[in-house]
Design a protein around this motif. Structure first.
Motif, PDB file in Angstrom:
ATOM      1  N   ASN A 180      35.934 -29.178  91.026  1.00 53.48           N
ATOM      2  CA  ASN A 180      36.920 -29.278  89.388  1.00 53.48           C
ATOM      3  C   ASN A 180      36.658 -30.107  88.338  1.00 53.48           C
ATOM      4  OD1 ASN A 180      36.153 -32.451  89.506  1.00 53.48           O
ATOM      5  ND2 ASN A 180      37.303 -33.249  91.784  1.00 53.48           N
ATOM      6  N   ARG A 181      36.682 -30.479  87.547  1.00 54.89           N
ATOM      7  CA  ARG A 181      36.687 -30.826  86.454  1.00 54.89           C
ATOM      8  C   ARG A 181      37.509 -32.912  85.746  1.00 54.89           C
ATOM      9  NH1 ARG A 181      35.010 -27.202  82.454  1.00 54.89           N
ATOM     10  NH2 ARG A 181      33.366 -25.748  83.716  1.00 54.89           N
ATOM     11  N   ALA A 182      36.839 -33.159  85.192  1.00 52.75           N
ATOM     12  CA  ALA A 182      37.480 -35.219  84.473  1.00 52.75           C
ATOM     13  C   ALA A 182      39.139 -34.065  83.387  1.00 52.75           C
ATOM     14  CB  ALA A 182      36.261 -35.334  83.640  1.00 52.75           C
ATOM     15  N   PRO A 183      39.991 -34.979  84.405  1.00 47.35           N
ATOM     16  CA  PRO A 183      41.091 -35.132  83.790  1.00 47.35           C
ATOM     17  C   PRO A 183      40.767 -34.943  81.725  1.00 47.35           C
ATOM     18  CG  PRO A 183      40.538 -36.956  84.700  1.00 47.35           C
ATOM     19  CD  PRO A 183      39.917 -36.524  84.967  1.00 47.35           C
ATOM     20  N   ALA A 184      41.221 -33.899  81.522  1.00 46.36           N
ATOM     21  CA  ALA A 184      41.030 -33.131  79.856  1.00 46.36           C
ATOM     22  C   ALA A 184      41.353 -34.249  78.767  1.00 46.36           C
ATOM     23  CB  ALA A 184      42.415 -32.185  79.635  1.00 46.36           C
ATOM     24  N   ASP A 190      29.971 -18.168  90.970  1.00 47.42           N
ATOM     25  CA  ASP A 190      28.876 -19.067  90.332  1.00 47.42           C
ATOM     26  C   ASP A 190      29.615 -20.507  90.006  1.00 47.42           C
ATOM     27  OD1 ASP A 190      27.334 -16.567  89.816  1.00 47.42           O
ATOM     28  OD2 ASP A 190      29.676 -16.303  89.206  1.00 47.42           O
ATOM     29  N   TYR A 191      28.236 -21.328  90.595  1.00 48.88           N
ATOM     30  CA  TYR A 191      28.681 -22.832  90.288  1.00 48.88           C
ATOM     31  C   TYR A 191      28.944 -23.211  88.937  1.00 48.88           C
ATOM     32  CZ  TYR A 191      26.212 -23.145  95.300  1.00 48.88           C
ATOM     33  OH  TYR A 191      26.759 -23.728  96.627  1.00 48.88           O
ATOM     34  N   ASP A 192      29.146 -24.184  89.118  1.00 46.16           N
ATOM     35  CA  ASP A 192      29.952 -25.166  87.813  1.00 46.16           C
ATOM     36  C   ASP A 192      29.257 -26.599  87.741  1.00 46.16           C
ATOM     37  OD1 ASP A 192      31.261 -25.812  85.397  1.00 46.16           O
ATOM     38  OD2 ASP A 192      33.315 -26.211  86.525  1.00 46.16           O
ATOM     39  N   ALA A 193      28.657 -25.805  86.395  1.00 48.36           N
ATOM     40  CA  ALA A 193      27.979 -27.197  85.689  1.00 48.36           C
ATOM     41  C   ALA A 193      28.553 -28.140  85.526  1.00 48.36           C
ATOM     42  CB  ALA A 193      26.554 -27.070  84.593  1.00 48.36           C
ATOM     43  N   GLU A 194      29.937 -28.607  85.016  1.00 51.17           N
ATOM     44  CA  GLU A 194      30.209 -29.540  85.098  1.00 51.17           C
ATOM     45  C   GLU A 194      31.602 -29.927  85.856  1.00 51.17           C
ATOM     46  OE1 GLU A 194      32.315 -28.253  80.617  1.00 51.17           O
ATOM     47  OE2 GLU A 194      30.978 -26.779  80.926  1.00 51.17           O
ATOM     48  N   SER A 195      30.800 -29.484  87.021  1.00 51.87           N
ATOM     49  CA  SER A 195      31.838 -30.461  87.792  1.00 51.87           C
ATOM     50  C   SER A 195      32.238 -31.231  88.299  1.00 51.87           C
ATOM     51  CB  SER A 195      31.954 -29.761  89.293  1.00 51.87           C
ATOM     52  OG  SER A 195      32.622 -30.125  90.339  1.00 51.87           O
ATOM     53  N   GLY A 196      33.240 -31.699  88.501  1.00 52.11           N
ATOM     54  CA  GLY A 196      33.854 -33.804  88.554  1.00 52.11           C
ATOM     55  C   GLY A 196      32.919 -34.198  89.994  1.00 52.11           C
ATOM     56  N   GLN A 197      32.715 -33.034  90.919  1.00 53.95           N
ATOM     57  CA  GLN A 197      32.291 -33.846  91.684  1.00 53.95           C
ATOM     58  C   GLN A 197      30.853 -33.288  91.921  1.00 53.95           C
ATOM     59  OE1 GLN A 197      34.339 -31.186  94.628  1.00 53.95           O
ATOM     60  NE2 GLN A 197      35.354 -32.909  95.290  1.00 53.95           N
ATOM     61  N   PRO A 198      29.359 -34.055  91.356  1.00 57.94           N
ATOM     62  CA  PRO A 198      28.189 -33.612  91.602  1.00 57.94           C
ATOM     63  C   PRO A 198      27.399 -33.056  92.277  1.00 57.94           C
ATOM     64  CG  PRO A 198      28.018 -36.790  91.249  1.00 57.94           C
ATOM     65  CD  PRO A 198      30.335 -35.850  92.013  1.00 57.94           C
ATOM     66  N   TRP A 199      27.831 -32.825  93.716  1.00 59.39           N
ATOM     67  CA  TRP A 199      26.940 -32.372  94.544  1.00 59.39           C
ATOM     68  C   TRP A 199      27.701 -30.550  94.608  1.00 59.39           C
ATOM     69  CZ3 TRP A 199      31.222 -35.994  94.911  1.00 59.39           C
ATOM     70  CH2 TRP A 199      32.340 -35.737  95.820  1.00 59.39           C
TER      71      TRP A 199
END
Length: 259
Positions: free
Chosen positions: A93-97, A219-228
């Motif tokens: 996911n991504r942190a709340p905008a 493709d992984y999202d380096a900015e995901s809110g879930q570090p793993w």
């Protein structure tokens, strides 16, 4: 080179030969060559583990689990035409905008879940079936595609606004509660997650497969809110940990059902 180092090196060589198992993005049946490689790996692992444990009987019980969880990343598949409904699991996911307390503000779905929505849209072009999708994916199915017959599996929001996000198993449980277990589920999930998604769906009583020939996002999202979920090496460890946790509980229950 001593025998332990020899077998470790040989196992590593065999594993390297089977790296396509870790990088394949398309859900499909494995060719016979892969089966031969797996048999070779089984022999090497059994021998090495028997020596390390000094216990061939226990090694024979444990080795298949290590091989399946560590070296097999392919889910069982079926043709799209056999699918009666789709179950889709989010990834990252991504942190709340707009910021705010993340315990009470929904995270943004993020680009990986948009890619998962794109995958579902491609499947629906082949066969128009109902979709049960974790909310991060459902948002894109609605906003980007205006897709009908989509049931969004939402997080649990308490009276005080606190958000509890569902696990993979929690999503599967909600799907069963909503529609039962009849028919065949076509499971959509991130490439390195989809095997466990299929297993979890089956554990909840559904007949589940990945749709054959469908490329899952990888493709992984380096900015995901879930570090793993930001890097592949971290996620693979996380997924193996989760698979072993389920296996552990099943094994204990089978051995001691009344405990």
């Amino acid at each position: 080179m001593d025998r332990r180092r020899f077998f470790a090196a040989a196992a590593a060589t065999t594993a390297a030969a089977s790296l396509p198992l870790l990088s394949a993005g398309v859900a499909q049946a494995r060719p016979a060559a892969d089966a031969a490689q797996e048999q070779k790996l089984t022999r090497l692992m059994l021998d090495a583990l028997s020596r390390a444990l000094d216990d061939p009987a226990t090694a024979a019980v444990v080795e298949p689990h290590i091989q399946d969880i560590g070296f097999n990343w392919h889910p069982p598949v079926t043709d799209v035409e056999n699918v009666d409904y789709i179950v889709a699991y989010a990834f990252g996911n991504r942190a709340p905008a707009a910021g705010g307390d993340p315990a009470k503000v929904l995270y943004e779905p993020g680009p990986v879940n948009e890619a998962l929505a794109d995958t579902i849209a491609a499947i629906r072009k082949q066969k128009d079936v109902p979709v049960f999708a974790q909310w991060e994916i459902a948002r894109f199915l609605e906003s980007k595609y205006g897709m009908d017959r989509v049931t969004s599996i939402e997080p649990v929001i308490a009276a005080d606004g606190t958000i509890t996000y569902l696990s993979t198993d929690g999503v599967a449980a909600q799907v069963v509660a909503l529609r039962g277990t009849s028919g065949a589920a076509g499971v959509v999930g991130f490439r390195d997650h989809v095997k466990r998604c299929v297993q979890t769906t089956r554990d909840r009583g559904m007949l589940a497969f990945a749709p054959a020939g469908v490329e899952m996002p990888g493709d992984y999202d380096a900015e995901s809110g879930q570090p793993w979920t930001r890097r592949r090496d971290l996620y693979l460890l996380h997924d193996m940990y989760a698979q072993f946790a389920v296996l552990r509980q099943k094994a204990i229950t089978a051995a001691y059902p009344n405990a």
